[in-house]
Design a protein around this motif. Structure first.
Motif, PDB file in Angstrom:
ATOM      1  N   PHE A 119      18.756   8.061 -11.096  1.00 26.44           N
ATOM      2  CA  PHE A 119      17.460   7.561 -10.625  1.00 26.44           C
ATOM      3  C   PHE A 119      17.051   8.239  -9.318  1.00 26.44           C
ATOM      4  O   PHE A 119      15.888   8.618  -9.140  1.00 26.44           O
ATOM      5  CB  PHE A 119      17.531   6.047 -10.422  1.00 26.44           C
ATOM      6  CG  PHE A 119      16.301   5.478  -9.769  1.00 26.44           C
ATOM      7  CD1 PHE A 119      15.130   5.293 -10.489  1.00 26.44           C
ATOM      8  CD2 PHE A 119      16.306   5.150  -8.416  1.00 26.44           C
ATOM      9  CE1 PHE A 119      13.983   4.787  -9.878  1.00 26.44           C
ATOM     10  CE2 PHE A 119      15.162   4.644  -7.800  1.00 26.44           C
ATOM     11  CZ  PHE A 119      13.997   4.469  -8.535  1.00 26.44           C
ATOM     12  N   VAL A 120      18.010   8.395  -8.398  1.00 35.45           N
ATOM     13  CA  VAL A 120      17.728   9.049  -7.117  1.00 35.45           C
ATOM     14  C   VAL A 120      17.229  10.473  -7.359  1.00 35.45           C
ATOM     15  O   VAL A 120      16.250  10.926  -6.744  1.00 35.45           O
ATOM     16  CB  VAL A 120      18.971   9.056  -6.213  1.00 35.45           C
ATOM     17  CG1 VAL A 120      18.778   9.995  -5.016  1.00 35.45           C
ATOM     18  CG2 VAL A 120      19.279   7.640  -5.724  1.00 35.45           C
ATOM     19  N   TRP A 121      17.895  11.202  -8.268  1.00 32.01           N
ATOM     20  CA  TRP A 121      17.467  12.564  -8.570  1.00 32.01           C
ATOM     21  C   TRP A 121      16.049  12.568  -9.161  1.00 32.01           C
ATOM     22  O   TRP A 121      15.211  13.384  -8.788  1.00 32.01           O
ATOM     23  CB  TRP A 121      18.415  13.265  -9.537  1.00 32.01           C
ATOM     24  CG  TRP A 121      17.789  14.521 -10.041  1.00 32.01           C
ATOM     25  CD1 TRP A 121      17.138  14.717 -11.219  1.00 32.01           C
ATOM     26  CD2 TRP A 121      17.651  15.751  -9.313  1.00 32.01           C
ATOM     27  NE1 TRP A 121      16.615  15.988 -11.289  1.00 32.01           N
ATOM     28  CE2 TRP A 121      16.925  16.636 -10.130  1.00 32.01           C
ATOM     29  CE3 TRP A 121      18.088  16.178  -8.048  1.00 32.01           C
ATOM     30  CZ2 TRP A 121      16.623  17.931  -9.725  1.00 32.01           C
ATOM     31  CZ3 TRP A 121      17.782  17.471  -7.658  1.00 32.01           C
ATOM     32  CH2 TRP A 121      17.061  18.329  -8.488  1.00 32.01           C
ATOM     33  N   THR A 122      15.793  11.651 -10.105  1.00 33.48           N
ATOM     34  CA  THR A 122      14.485  11.580 -10.761  1.00 33.48           C
ATOM     35  C   THR A 122      13.378  11.330  -9.745  1.00 33.48           C
ATOM     36  O   THR A 122      12.318  11.976  -9.777  1.00 33.48           O
ATOM     37  CB  THR A 122      14.479  10.467 -11.828  1.00 33.48           C
ATOM     38  OG1 THR A 122      15.534  10.709 -12.763  1.00 33.48           O
ATOM     39  CG2 THR A 122      13.147  10.426 -12.564  1.00 33.48           C
ATOM     40  N   LEU A 123      13.629  10.403  -8.824  1.00 29.77           N
ATOM     41  CA  LEU A 123      12.642  10.106  -7.781  1.00 29.77           C
ATOM     42  C   LEU A 123      12.439  11.309  -6.864  1.00 29.77           C
ATOM     43  O   LEU A 123      11.301  11.649  -6.510  1.00 29.77           O
ATOM     44  CB  LEU A 123      13.101   8.892  -6.967  1.00 29.77           C
ATOM     45  CG  LEU A 123      12.163   8.425  -5.846  1.00 29.77           C
ATOM     46  CD1 LEU A 123      10.824   7.999  -6.428  1.00 29.77           C
ATOM     47  CD2 LEU A 123      12.796   7.270  -5.063  1.00 29.77           C
ATOM     48  N   ALA A 124      13.533  11.963  -6.490  1.00 30.39           N
ATOM     49  CA  ALA A 124      13.447  13.138  -5.614  1.00 30.39           C
ATOM     50  C   ALA A 124      12.701  14.274  -6.302  1.00 30.39           C
ATOM     51  O   ALA A 124      11.867  14.951  -5.685  1.00 30.39           O
ATOM     52  CB  ALA A 124      14.852  13.591  -5.204  1.00 30.39           C
ATOM     53  N   GLU A 125      12.983  14.491  -7.577  1.00 28.98           N
ATOM     54  CA  GLU A 125      12.333  15.560  -8.329  1.00 28.98           C
ATOM     55  C   GLU A 125      10.830  15.302  -8.443  1.00 28.98           C
ATOM     56  O   GLU A 125      10.019  16.215  -8.282  1.00 28.98           O
ATOM     57  CB  GLU A 125      12.953  15.672  -9.721  1.00 28.98           C
ATOM     58  CG  GLU A 125      12.341  16.746 -10.593  1.00 28.98           C
ATOM     59  CD  GLU A 125      12.495  18.136 -10.008  1.00 28.98           C
ATOM     60  OE1 GLU A 125      11.547  18.940 -10.157  1.00 28.98           O
ATOM     61  OE2 GLU A 125      13.538  18.419  -9.398  1.00 28.98           O
ATOM     62  N   TYR A 126      10.456  14.061  -8.710  1.00 26.31           N
ATOM     63  CA  TYR A 126       9.033  13.719  -8.788  1.00 26.31           C
ATOM     64  C   TYR A 126       8.359  13.971  -7.439  1.00 26.31           C
ATOM     65  O   TYR A 126       7.254  14.527  -7.377  1.00 26.31           O
ATOM     66  CB  TYR A 126       8.848  12.252  -9.181  1.00 26.31           C
ATOM     67  CG  TYR A 126       7.419  11.791  -9.029  1.00 26.31           C
ATOM     68  CD1 TYR A 126       6.456  12.110  -9.990  1.00 26.31           C
ATOM     69  CD2 TYR A 126       7.012  11.075  -7.898  1.00 26.31           C
ATOM     70  CE1 TYR A 126       5.137  11.710  -9.836  1.00 26.31           C
ATOM     71  CE2 TYR A 126       5.694  10.675  -7.740  1.00 26.31           C
ATOM     72  CZ  TYR A 126       4.770  10.996  -8.711  1.00 26.31           C
ATOM     73  OH  TYR A 126       3.461  10.608  -8.550  1.00 26.31           O
ATOM     74  N   THR A 127       9.020  13.552  -6.361  1.00 27.83           N
ATOM     75  CA  THR A 127       8.451  13.718  -5.027  1.00 27.83           C
ATOM     76  C   THR A 127       8.264  15.197  -4.690  1.00 27.83           C
ATOM     77  O   THR A 127       7.232  15.601  -4.138  1.00 27.83           O
ATOM     78  CB  THR A 127       9.360  13.054  -3.974  1.00 27.83           C
ATOM     79  OG1 THR A 127       9.526  11.669  -4.301  1.00 27.83           O
ATOM     80  CG2 THR A 127       8.760  13.166  -2.582  1.00 27.83           C
ATOM     81  N   LEU A 128       9.268  16.021  -5.038  1.00 30.00           N
ATOM     82  CA  LEU A 128       9.165  17.457  -4.786  1.00 30.00           C
ATOM     83  C   LEU A 128       8.001  18.062  -5.557  1.00 30.00           C
ATOM     84  O   LEU A 128       7.247  18.879  -5.026  1.00 30.00           O
ATOM     85  CB  LEU A 128      10.478  18.146  -5.177  1.00 30.00           C
ATOM     86  CG  LEU A 128      11.668  17.933  -4.247  1.00 30.00           C
ATOM     87  CD1 LEU A 128      12.939  18.516  -4.856  1.00 30.00           C
ATOM     88  CD2 LEU A 128      11.404  18.568  -2.880  1.00 30.00           C
TER      89      LEU A 128
END
Length: 205
Positions: free
Chosen positions: A92-101
């Protein structure tokens, strides 16, 4: 006297050219060249080698690494259910970070020389050459350089037994994203769900 607009020579390495486009870069990078033959990035052959990565390299390299980190949390005595939840937290952390990037960095408009150059390297090349199959996933060497500070941050935030599982989940999230990214560009989906994803998500990548 009106200054002539800079024109990119596609027969020469691109990375150190695109910065000269200035304000015209955004229009140029969003005018795709639909060809499976990728451009040359660098004149230096050693640097050029590290810009090309086959999609299967990503799971081959990172799934074992992620598994090793997760196994360290298991060996520390954490219950299996807790480890599984921590792995999902990492994904989930990766998914959120990827979306933000994607939302705030990869699609930002730039006009400075180094802004254009960095944007092209990180994401612009995907828009300009969407069918270049060797530049759709992130090279392992570059990923490892970025993974180190992320691991240090996770260790700072989490306990020694929790950190490996969370970081392993982050790595698995990255693998799933990069493989999905490749599939949406080059896959030929036959069922409705992946077909819908390809139609709706592909233009945003």
């Amino acid at each position: 006297m009106v200054a002539q607009k800079f024109v990119v020579d596609l027969n020469k390495p691109l990375v150190f050219q695109v910065g000269h486009l200035g304000e015209a870069y955004d229009e140029w990078v969003h005018d795709p060249i639909v060809s499976k033959e990728g451009p040359r990035f660098f004149q230096n052959g050693f640097l050029e080698l590290f810009t090309r990565t086959a999609w299967w390299v990503i799971p081959t390299v990172w799934v074992p690494v992620a598994s090793w980190f997760i196994s360290n949390s298991v060996k520390s005595g954490l219950p299996s259910l807790d480890v599984a939840l921590l792995v999902f937290l990492g994904i989930f952390v990766w998914t959120l970070a990827e979306y933000t990037l994607h939302r705030f960095l990869f699609h930002v408009k730039t006009k400075s020389y180094w802004g254009n150059t960095l944007h092209y390297l990180l994401h612009g090349c995907h828009h300009k050459h969407p069918m270049d199959s060797y530049r759709l996933v992130f090279p392992p060497v570059a990923a490892a350089i970025l993974a180190l500070p992320i691991w240090n941050l996770v260790k700072l935030i989490c306990t020694p037994s929790v950190a490996p599982a969370v970081f392993g989940g982050i790595l698995l999230g990255y693998v799933m994203y990069d493989c999905t990214h490749y599939y949406l560009h080059h896959g030929q989906p036959k069922s409705d769900v992946p077909k819908s994803l390809k139609v709706k998500v592909f233009p945003l990548l």
